[in-house]
Design an enzyme around this catalytic site. Structure first.
Site, PDB file in Angstrom:
ATOM      1  N   GLU A 167      71.623  68.665  23.111  1.00  0.00           N
ATOM      2  CA  GLU A 167      72.480  67.937  23.642  1.00  0.00           C
ATOM      3  C   GLU A 167      72.882  67.208  25.322  1.00  0.00           C
ATOM      4  OE1 GLU A 167      75.602  67.736  22.293  1.00  0.00           O
ATOM      5  OE2 GLU A 167      74.981  68.761  20.618  1.00  0.00           O
ATOM      6  N   TRP A 182      74.342  56.813  47.218  1.00  0.00           N
ATOM      7  CA  TRP A 182      75.089  57.588  48.257  1.00  0.00           C
ATOM      8  C   TRP A 182      74.682  57.333  48.830  1.00  0.00           C
ATOM      9  CZ3 TRP A 182      73.715  61.511  50.711  1.00  0.00           C
ATOM     10  CH2 TRP A 182      75.407  61.997  51.859  1.00  0.00           C
ATOM     11  N   ASN A 196      70.724  58.679  44.015  1.00  0.00           N
ATOM     12  CA  ASN A 196      70.766  59.023  45.598  1.00  0.00           C
ATOM     13  C   ASN A 196      70.781  57.529  46.446  1.00  0.00           C
ATOM     14  OD1 ASN A 196      69.629  61.567  44.508  1.00  0.00           O
ATOM     15  ND2 ASN A 196      67.812  61.822  45.266  1.00  0.00           N
ATOM     16  N   GLY A 197      70.160  56.904  46.308  1.00  0.00           N
ATOM     17  CA  GLY A 197      70.182  55.357  46.810  1.00  0.00           C
ATOM     18  C   GLY A 197      71.280  54.763  46.877  1.00  0.00           C
ATOM     19  N   SER A 248      59.107  60.441  38.935  1.00  0.00           N
ATOM     20  CA  SER A 248      58.792  59.421  37.481  1.00  0.00           C
ATOM     21  C   SER A 248      57.339  59.023  38.025  1.00  0.00           C
ATOM     22  CB  SER A 248      59.442  58.826  36.819  1.00  0.00           C
ATOM     23  OG  SER A 248      60.135  57.775  37.773  1.00  0.00           O
ATOM     24  N   HIS A 286      68.023  60.692  49.430  1.00  0.00           N
ATOM     25  CA  HIS A 286      66.666  61.835  48.997  1.00  0.00           C
ATOM     26  C   HIS A 286      66.917  63.529  49.929  1.00  0.00           C
ATOM     27  CE1 HIS A 286      65.637  58.804  46.315  1.00  0.00           C
ATOM     28  NE2 HIS A 286      65.233  58.166  47.233  1.00  0.00           N
ATOM     29  N   LEU A 289      64.840  82.770  36.865  1.00  0.00           N
ATOM     30  CA  LEU A 289      64.970  81.605  36.463  1.00  0.00           C
ATOM     31  C   LEU A 289      63.438  81.035  37.060  1.00  0.00           C
ATOM     32  CD1 LEU A 289      66.289  78.970  35.790  1.00  0.00           C
ATOM     33  CD2 LEU A 289      66.558  78.649  38.186  1.00  0.00           C
ATOM     34  N   SER A 309      65.474  57.275  30.031  1.00  0.00           N
ATOM     35  CA  SER A 309      64.379  57.137  31.185  1.00  0.00           C
ATOM     36  C   SER A 309      62.539  57.894  31.559  1.00  0.00           C
ATOM     37  CB  SER A 309      64.896  57.322  32.837  1.00  0.00           C
ATOM     38  OG  SER A 309      65.754  56.013  32.872  1.00  0.00           O
ATOM     39  N   ASP A 346      70.052  61.094  39.420  1.00  0.00           N
ATOM     40  CA  ASP A 346      70.175  60.114  39.750  1.00  0.00           C
ATOM     41  C   ASP A 346      71.215  59.788  40.798  1.00  0.00           C
ATOM     42  OD1 ASP A 346      68.964  57.702  40.077  1.00  0.00           O
ATOM     43  OD2 ASP A 346      70.479  57.029  37.632  1.00  0.00           O
TER      44      ASP A 346
HETATM   45  C1  FPP Z   1      67.137  59.149  42.150  1.00  0.00           C
HETATM   46  O1  FPP Z   1      68.133  58.499  42.624  1.00  0.00           O
HETATM   47  C2  FPP Z   1      66.233  60.156  42.779  1.00  0.00           C
HETATM   48  C3  FPP Z   1      65.099  60.409  42.983  1.00  0.00           C
HETATM   49  C4  FPP Z   1      64.281  58.700  42.107  1.00  0.00           C
HETATM   50  C5  FPP Z   1      64.628  61.292  43.819  1.00  0.00           C
HETATM   51  C6  FPP Z   1      65.234  63.540  43.759  1.00  0.00           C
HETATM   52  C7  FPP Z   1      64.915  64.036  44.390  1.00  0.00           C
HETATM   53  C8  FPP Z   1      65.295  64.592  44.981  1.00  0.00           C
HETATM   54  C9  FPP Z   1      66.752  64.843  44.867  1.00  0.00           C
HETATM   55  C10 FPP Z   1      64.447  65.261  46.335  1.00  0.00           C
HETATM   56  C11 FPP Z   1      63.542  66.491  46.170  1.00  0.00           C
HETATM   57  C12 FPP Z   1      63.821  67.406  45.668  1.00  0.00           C
HETATM   58  C13 FPP Z   1      63.107  69.032  45.115  1.00  0.00           C
HETATM   59  C14 FPP Z   1      63.335  68.848  43.455  1.00  0.00           C
HETATM   60  C15 FPP Z   1      62.518  68.976  46.141  1.00  0.00           C
HETATM   61  P1  FPP Z   1      67.767  56.917  43.572  1.00  0.00           P
HETATM   62  O2  FPP Z   1      66.931  56.735  44.056  1.00  0.00           O
HETATM   63  O3  FPP Z   1      67.273  56.462  41.768  1.00  0.00           O
HETATM   64  O4  FPP Z   1      68.866  56.757  43.657  1.00  0.00           O
HETATM   65  P2  FPP Z   1      69.783  54.962  42.747  1.00  0.00           P
HETATM   66  O5  FPP Z   1      69.712  55.594  41.156  1.00  0.00           O
HETATM   67  O6  FPP Z   1      71.162  55.349  43.740  1.00  0.00           O
HETATM   68  O7  FPP Z   1      68.696  54.502  43.060  1.00  0.00           O
END
Ligand code: FPP
Length: 246
Positions: A208, A26, A23-24, A66, A38, A132, A197, A21
């Protein structure tokens, strides 16, 4: 001693599940759009997969998309799907070389055809690998998964293949997407959010939880090692008292 050297290799969680969580947020901090976050998140995935392999984690489940994520703006959903396809196609050779087996859980039929094809190809190529197991949760939600299992069980009852008395935890688990995978001992969520979530609700019953403020694109294998060390300093009681564990 660095983080990795401090880990007790004989007590590493067999299965670690991660909610990636932040990415946005960041991306926003960098003055970029969410999609940039992402893309950067893929570097974290690479590092964490490598780290998990180095310390002998057997299963790593990543919450990549999700069921609820379908409600994001179309532009972001499309970009995420494209990123998934390109990442899988670019990384598969390396995963295969590292003896990683790829798996996916979720409502995979709802993925775009190109994504599903790429995914199935990589799964097929790596199916006999023994290192893995990397499990991607895609179009996944635990409530969907449980309902899916319940429907299969109800059908068995209707067809007289199963009696109501024989519905047990084991029977339900047989119908979850994770039926061949042990339950995660450790669940990590990044970005300071303390929520589950709709992720692996059944399987996380005794796990844990480890929460960190680090945003996913900044998360690296050293942070995974820190989480494992933190886990190793906890006592898992499964409802028993400390004395009963002696
Ligand atoms: C949540 O951050 C992240 C996601 C919904 C997407 C995760 C996907 C990746 C890391 C890239 C692809 C992965 C693979 C395995 C190839 P958010 O967008 O909810 O961030 P925020 O809460 O800051 O808005």
């Amino acid at each position: 001693m660095n983080q990795k050297e401090q880990i007790n290799l004989s007590a590493v969680p067999k299965h670690i599940a991660i909610i990636m969580d932040g990415n946005g947020r960041w991306a926003k901090q960098q003055g970029e759009n969410r999609i940039y976050g992402h893309y950067e998140g893929v570097n974290s995935v690479r590092s964490v997969v490598e780290g998990a392999g180095e310390v002998g984690v057997k299963y790593l489940t990543l919450y990549a998309f999700s069921t609820e994520n379908w409600n994001r703006p179309k532009e972001e959903v499309d970009a995420l799907m494209e990123l998934l396809v390109s990442t899988i196609s670019m990384e598969t050779a390396e995963l295969h070389k590292k003896n990683v087996r790829l798996m996916a859980i979720g409502n995979l039929d709802s993925l775009p055809k190109s994504c599903l094809e790429e995914l199935n190809e990589s799964i097929k190529l790596t199916e006999n690998n023994t290192g893995l197991t990397l499990v991607l949760a895609l179009s996944y939600s635990a409530k969907w998964e449980i309902i899916h299992a319940v429907k299969q069980i109800a059908t068995k009852v209707k067809n007289n293949e199963l009696s109501v008395e024989d519905i047990s935890e084991l029977e339900l688990e047989k119908h979850l997407c994770t039926h061949s995978i042990p339950e995660p001992e450790l669940m990590i969520r990044t970005s300071g959010e303390h929520r589950i979530s709709n992720f692996l609700l059944w399987q996380l019953a005794y796990s844990e939880f480890y929460f960190t403020e680090i945003l996913w694109p900044d998360f690296r294998k050293i942070d995974l090692f820190t989480a494992i060390l933190n886990y190793q300093n906890r006592e898992r009681r499964f409802g028993k008292t400390s004395e009963q564990l002696l």
